[in-house]
Design a protein around this motif. Structure first.
Motif, PDB file in Angstrom:
ATOM      1  N   PHE A  32     -93.925 -36.229   9.664  1.00 20.36           N
ATOM      2  CA  PHE A  32     -94.878 -35.660  10.615  1.00 20.36           C
ATOM      3  C   PHE A  32     -94.196 -35.079  11.851  1.00 20.36           C
ATOM      4  CE2 PHE A  32     -97.927 -38.201   8.195  1.00 20.36           C
ATOM      5  CZ  PHE A  32     -99.015 -37.345   8.135  1.00 20.36           C
ATOM      6  N   SER A  33     -92.881 -35.102  11.893  1.00 11.56           N
ATOM      7  CA  SER A  33     -92.163 -34.627  13.078  1.00 11.56           C
ATOM      8  C   SER A  33     -92.035 -33.108  13.092  1.00 11.56           C
ATOM      9  CB  SER A  33     -90.770 -35.249  13.136  1.00 11.56           C
ATOM     10  OG  SER A  33     -89.938 -34.737  12.110  1.00 11.56           O
ATOM     11  N   SER A  34     -91.964 -32.543  14.294  1.00  8.85           N
ATOM     12  CA  SER A  34     -91.795 -31.091  14.417  1.00  8.85           C
ATOM     13  C   SER A  34     -90.410 -30.668  13.936  1.00  8.85           C
ATOM     14  CB  SER A  34     -92.016 -30.663  15.872  1.00  8.85           C
ATOM     15  OG  SER A  34     -91.122 -31.330  16.742  1.00  8.85           O
ATOM     16  N   ALA A  35     -89.404 -31.521  14.137  1.00  8.06           N
ATOM     17  CA  ALA A  35     -88.053 -31.184  13.673  1.00  8.06           C
ATOM     18  C   ALA A  35     -88.027 -31.022  12.163  1.00  8.06           C
ATOM     19  CB  ALA A  35     -87.059 -32.265  14.106  1.00  8.06           C
ATOM     20  N   PHE A  36     -88.779 -31.846  11.464  1.00  8.17           N
ATOM     21  CA  PHE A  36     -88.846 -31.723  10.006  1.00  8.17           C
ATOM     22  C   PHE A  36     -89.615 -30.473   9.607  1.00  8.17           C
ATOM     23  CE2 PHE A  36     -90.797 -32.624   5.846  1.00  8.17           C
ATOM     24  CZ  PHE A  36     -89.641 -32.794   5.102  1.00  8.17           C
ATOM     25  N   ARG A  37     -90.730 -30.203  10.273  1.00  8.20           N
ATOM     26  CA  ARG A  37     -91.531 -29.015   9.932  1.00  8.20           C
ATOM     27  C   ARG A  37     -90.728 -27.728  10.112  1.00  8.20           C
ATOM     28  NH1 ARG A  37     -95.477 -31.776  12.760  1.00  8.20           N
ATOM     29  NH2 ARG A  37     -95.309 -30.401  14.578  1.00  8.20           N
ATOM     30  N   ARG A  38     -89.839 -27.713  11.116  1.00  8.08           N
ATOM     31  CA  ARG A  38     -89.065 -26.499  11.368  1.00  8.08           C
ATOM     32  C   ARG A  38     -88.116 -26.166  10.216  1.00  8.08           C
ATOM     33  NH1 ARG A  38     -88.992 -28.433  16.779  1.00  8.08           N
ATOM     34  NH2 ARG A  38     -86.926 -29.361  16.516  1.00  8.08           N
ATOM     35  N   LEU A  39     -87.836 -27.136   9.361  1.00  7.75           N
ATOM     36  CA  LEU A  39     -86.970 -26.863   8.210  1.00  7.75           C
ATOM     37  C   LEU A  39     -87.601 -25.844   7.258  1.00  7.75           C
ATOM     38  CD1 LEU A  39     -85.692 -30.464   7.317  1.00  7.75           C
ATOM     39  CD2 LEU A  39     -84.520 -28.696   8.648  1.00  7.75           C
ATOM     40  N   GLN A  40     -88.914 -25.632   7.398  1.00 10.45           N
ATOM     41  CA  GLN A  40     -89.595 -24.659   6.552  1.00 10.45           C
ATOM     42  C   GLN A  40     -89.032 -23.254   6.749  1.00 10.45           C
ATOM     43  OE1 GLN A  40     -93.834 -24.555   7.046  1.00 10.45           O
ATOM     44  NE2 GLN A  40     -94.153 -23.040   5.434  1.00 10.45           N
ATOM     45  N   ASN A  41     -88.507 -22.999   7.941  1.00 13.35           N
ATOM     46  CA  ASN A  41     -87.959 -21.666   8.197  1.00 13.35           C
ATOM     47  C   ASN A  41     -86.465 -21.741   8.526  1.00 13.35           C
ATOM     48  OD1 ASN A  41     -87.845 -19.150  10.600  1.00 13.35           O
ATOM     49  ND2 ASN A  41     -88.434 -18.735   8.487  1.00 13.35           N
TER      50      ASN A  41
ATOM     51  N   THR B 297     -85.579 -22.249  14.360  1.00 12.09           N
ATOM     52  CA  THR B 297     -85.708 -21.721  13.005  1.00 12.09           C
ATOM     53  C   THR B 297     -84.911 -20.419  12.917  1.00 12.09           C
ATOM     54  OG1 THR B 297     -87.659 -20.398  13.550  1.00 12.09           O
ATOM     55  CG2 THR B 297     -88.039 -22.681  12.822  1.00 12.09           C
ATOM     56  N   ASP B 298     -84.677 -19.943  11.723  1.00  8.73           N
ATOM     57  CA  ASP B 298     -83.956 -18.683  11.550  1.00  8.73           C
ATOM     58  C   ASP B 298     -84.647 -17.545  12.305  1.00  8.73           C
ATOM     59  OD1 ASP B 298     -82.608 -20.305   9.773  1.00  8.73           O
ATOM     60  OD2 ASP B 298     -82.705 -18.910   8.077  1.00  8.73           O
ATOM     61  N   LEU B 299     -85.973 -17.443  12.120  1.00 13.46           N
ATOM     62  CA  LEU B 299     -86.702 -16.320  12.708  1.00 13.46           C
ATOM     63  C   LEU B 299     -86.763 -16.406  14.227  1.00 13.46           C
ATOM     64  CD1 LEU B 299     -89.669 -15.830  10.201  1.00 13.46           C
ATOM     65  CD2 LEU B 299     -87.543 -14.521  10.380  1.00 13.46           C
ATOM     66  N   TYR B 300     -86.910 -17.620  14.773  1.00 10.39           N
ATOM     67  CA  TYR B 300     -86.954 -17.759  16.223  1.00 10.39           C
ATOM     68  C   TYR B 300     -85.596 -17.419  16.840  1.00 10.39           C
ATOM     69  CZ  TYR B 300     -87.601 -19.707  20.880  1.00 10.39           C
ATOM     70  OH  TYR B 300     -87.675 -19.860  22.241  1.00 10.39           O
ATOM     71  N   ALA B 301     -84.521 -17.845  16.179  1.00 15.19           N
ATOM     72  CA  ALA B 301     -83.179 -17.529  16.678  1.00 15.19           C
ATOM     73  C   ALA B 301     -82.964 -16.019  16.725  1.00 15.19           C
ATOM     74  CB  ALA B 301     -82.117 -18.192  15.792  1.00 15.19           C
ATOM     75  N   ILE B 302     -83.383 -15.333  15.674  1.00 13.48           N
ATOM     76  CA  ILE B 302     -83.251 -13.870  15.627  1.00 13.48           C
ATOM     77  C   ILE B 302     -84.106 -13.236  16.728  1.00 13.48           C
ATOM     78  CG2 ILE B 302     -83.790 -11.802  14.269  1.00 13.48           C
ATOM     79  CD1 ILE B 302     -83.118 -13.497  11.760  1.00 13.48           C
TER      80      ILE B 302
END
Length: 464
Positions: free
Chosen positions: A38-47, A444-449
């Motif tokens: 349920f953590s946000s760090a885990f959810r961010r792995l989606q991207n 995430t990849d997209l946020y970094a870009i």
């Protein structure tokens, strides 16, 4: 080490406790799993990239789907091994039997779920980009960092490691007053730390120790790991300052990951038409060649494949059967090496303990994957992009932290989330740079870009 001392319900940031969680529905180790998922760090792995670029017209694995599948395999490995330990040592302690028969599976699943949670954007190239930036610093920036940090602290950045960062993500309280991070049990955390050594003593393959292949904790989390090692009676390796024996459960977490990525990366390559169905068969069907059990024999597998029409379904069937075969083999290998595991002297992963003919087939997969999958053009392109984006972000933000007198510096620091405190004080260089690396590695990849484009002027932000 002994099986009875290798687990505890003690959590980071919590007072010492000896009793198991009395909740009959959600025991301590199921709570670990829930807190991670349920953590946000885990959810961010989606991207975050697994191997192939995201997103695409054909869905392939990302870090989140990979982690979920590794957790599924890890749960099965934990269940298989736990049953064997409980059966071998029934004893008089019902809690011991309860843990190994019913709860070890949750521990390994939790560790597997979090095994990539510290990885930065763009896969392993993101790790390389962080290392390259700090190793390539020049001039005043290099002088300030080298004068302000200890050797071990510098090594945290120059040898940045996603495994070490995972422990930090799970245990650091960032800008919150409550200590302990996610407050996971020491047992689940110990099952995650594949390379239990400090950065300055890691990355030494010549030592012959599996623990020093990479590193498992930063200087900032050294005290946390020492608490874990003390509670679980994990011994320190002789001749080293901060190198420890591996916790035996780590081998199961590692095995689940090793099983999954070897077959799933090639499954994705098949979906993307990089490799053919025949090639996939050539990689995995030989494992069933000499199996005695009818349902695991190659003729039986071939017969079942003949009744499947869709190529992707054939690949999925082979994948499922191969994973099942490996779970059976590696759980037996784990118990066969019980003495070495408890002595802390098994210096190779479980996959390398397979019979020679089986491991030769694994090596064949490794070599094929490096040549035809990991060096595929689109994979190389995303790695290069990762170097440029991560390196560019670090260049801008590290300069801003070390040179607060520049007007641009103050504006850049405002872009860093409040959970990553920045003081811009030369007395806190290590903590400030860690906050920046926490911020960037968590993207995430997209946020970094997106943020890279905006701060470099490639994209002009719109008011909203």
């Amino acid at each position: 080490m002994n099986w009875a001392s290798l687990y505890t319900t003690q959590r980071t940031g919590a007072p010492a406790q000896k009793n198991m969680n009395p909740d009959p529905v959600r025991n301590s180790f199921l709570r670990d799993y829930d807190r991670i998922i349920f953590s946000s760090a885990f959810r961010r792995l989606q991207n975050k990239t697994q191997v192939f670029p995201l997103p695409g017209a054909i869905f392939v694995h990302n870090r989140l789907t990979h982690s979920l599948e590794v957790a599924s395999v890890g749960r099965s490995l934990g269940k298989a091994v736990g049953e064997k330990i409980a059966e071998k040592y029934p004893g008089d302690d019902p809690e011991f039997v309860e843990f190994y028969r019913h709860e070890l599976a949750s521990v390994i699943a939790s560790a597997c779920l979090a095994h990539d949670i510290g990885n930065p954007p763009f896969g392993h190239s993101g790790e390389d980009a962080i290392r390259s930036f700090f190793n390539g610093m020049e001039g005043e920036t290099r002088a300030v960092v080298h004068d302000s940090l200890s050797e071990n602290q510098r090594s945290d950045f120059e040898n940045f490691e996603g495994n070490s960062n995972a422990l930090r993500v799970l245990t650091h309280n960032y800008n919150e007053p409550e200590p302990g991070g996610y407050k996971l049990t020491y047992t689940s955390l110990a099952s995650l730390i594949k390379y239990p050594c400090a950065s300055s003593e890691g990355f030494n393959k010549k030592s012959g120790l599996i623990a020093t292949k990479k590193s498992g904790f930063f200087d900032s989390e050294l005290g946390t790991y020492q608490d874990i090692a003390t509670a679980l009676q994990i011994p320190r390796k002789e001749g080293y300052k901060q190198v420890y024996a591996r916790h035996p459960f780590v081998y199961l977490t590692e095995a689940a990951d090793d099983i999954c990525y070897r077959v799933i990366d090639l499954e994705d390559a098949h979906r993307l038409h990089i490799i053919s169905l025949d090639t996939f068969k050539e990689m995995f069907l030989p494992f069933f060649e000499n199996e005695k059990e009818v349902y695991n024999s190659r003729p039986y597998i071939e017969k079942k494949l003949a009744n499947i029409h869709d190529g992707n379904q054939k690949v999925q069937y082979i994948r499922a059967r191969w994973i099942g075969l490996m779970i059976d083999k590696l759980s037996k290998i784990f118990m066969a090496n019980e003495g070495l595991l408890l002595a802390g002297t098994l210096e190779k992963d479980l996959l390398k303990c397979l019979p020679a003919e089986d491991y030769a087939l694994v090596e064949r997969i490794n070599k094929f994957s490096v040549t035809h999958v990991y060096n595929y053009r689109a994979v190389v392109e995303i790695e290069i992009a990762g170097y440029n984006v991560i390196g560019g972000l670090l260049k801008e933000f590290v300069h801003a932290v070390l040179h607060p007198q520049h007007s641009k510096s103050g504006k850049l620091v405002k872009l860093v989330s409040a959970q990553f405190p920045i003081t811009q004080d030369r007395k806190n260089v290590y903590q400030d740079i860690q906050s920046l690396v926490d911020f960037i590695s968590g993207m995430t990849d997209l946020y970094a870009i997106d943020i890279y484009r905006k701060i470099t002027g490639i994209t002009i932000p719109e008011l909203r």
